[in-house]
Design a protein around this motif. Structure first.
Motif: not given
Length: 289
Positions: A265-274
């Motif tokens: 499984v590949t877990y992707q870390f995301q947010s609207s602001t870097y």
């Protein structure tokens, strides 16, 4: 019979807490492990309801029960004092709180267990005794002894073209993927612990499966600098800074993401602001029935 401390004995080998069974302890006491009942498989829970005016039954989903394990064998000591000390150590190892039971197989596996019955100790001679200890793992899985852990930052790209450019154009840059790849080589799904470190704005963790499906964990609050949000995909607990429940701020639109057996499984870390310091850490063990 060997009495060399640290020597391995014939038969089964396991470690309950700090007590090594199937070994000679530092005092020269041989801990023979003769039986390990229950380690092969837990019981299952299911219901079958008769079909009205028809053959057969309706079968409910099948779930595994807890895993009771009985460890039994013989203690052979060089003295009465050494025997009694070994018996006390074994009683202490069958703890009332979670302790680790590790079984030495071709691939060692472990479980978190607690005492679930009276430890039975019976003198045979002044220097020999039999023992039987029953413990139970609430989680029926047998886990690998290797804890896998990986950390990533939010996805970003740095470097690349600098204008004005001349021909031929050279494209270069450093890409941080924001991804963690987790593999379960076992025979049963395993449930990772995901830790998010702030600052990060309304983070999202997406789990991409081999069949193309995606499951998301959406946290609707911001994490400040120094905040750590721990997501336990087994207990479904969401805890901020080790003390405060934040489960009500976690949206799970398509189920809690686990790692199926023999899959990645590949877990992707995301947010609207870097933010350069935001991090996702995943920890997991392969799991077996």
């Amino acid at each position: 019979m060997t009495t060399t401390p640290g020597a391995a004995l014939d038969g089964l080998r396991a470690t309950l807490g700090s007590v090594e069974l199937g070994m000679v302890n530092p005092d020269g006491v041989a801990h023979y492990l003769r039986t390990l009942d229950g380690w092969d498989s837990p019981d299952s829970r299911s219901e079958f309801t008769d079909r009205e005016a028809d053959h057969g039954t309706y079968a409910s989903p099948v779930y595994l029960s807890s895993r009771p394990v009985t460890l039994a064998g013989t203690l052979v000591a060089p003295s009465r004092d050494a025997l009694e000390a070994a018996m006390e150590s074994l009683r202490k190892a069958s703890s009332l709180t979670d302790t680790t039971l590790t079984v030495s197989e071709s691939q060692p596996r472990q479980a978190q267990v607690r005492r679930s019955g009276k430890p039975l100790m019976q003198y045979v001679t002044d220097t020999t005794a039999t023992y039987s200890v029953m413990v139970t793992a609430a989680d029926p899985r047998r886990y690998g002894t290797t804890l896998h852990e990986d950390t990533t930052s939010l996805p970003s790209t740095s470097g690349g073209l600098v204008f004005p450019v001349t021909v031929p154009i050279a494209f270069s840059g450093t890409v941080v993927s924001g991804r963690i790849t987790a593999t379960n080589v076992g025979t049963m799904d395993t449930r990772p612990v995901l830790s998010l470190t702030g600052p990060v704005v309304q983070p999202i963790v997406s789990a991409a499966y081999e069949d193309g499906s995606v499951r998301q964990l959406i946290y609707t609050q911001d994490l400040q600098a120094g905040d750590v949000l721990v997501i336990d995909t087994d207990s479904h607990a969401v805890t901020l800074n080790g003390a405060v429940s934040r489960r009500r701020f976690m949206t799970v639109p398509s189920g809690w993401p686990t790692i199926p057996p023999s899959q990645t499984v590949t877990y992707q870390f995301q947010s609207s602001t870097y933010n350069t310091t935001a991090q996702l850490t995943a920890s997991w063990r392969s799991a077996w029935l």
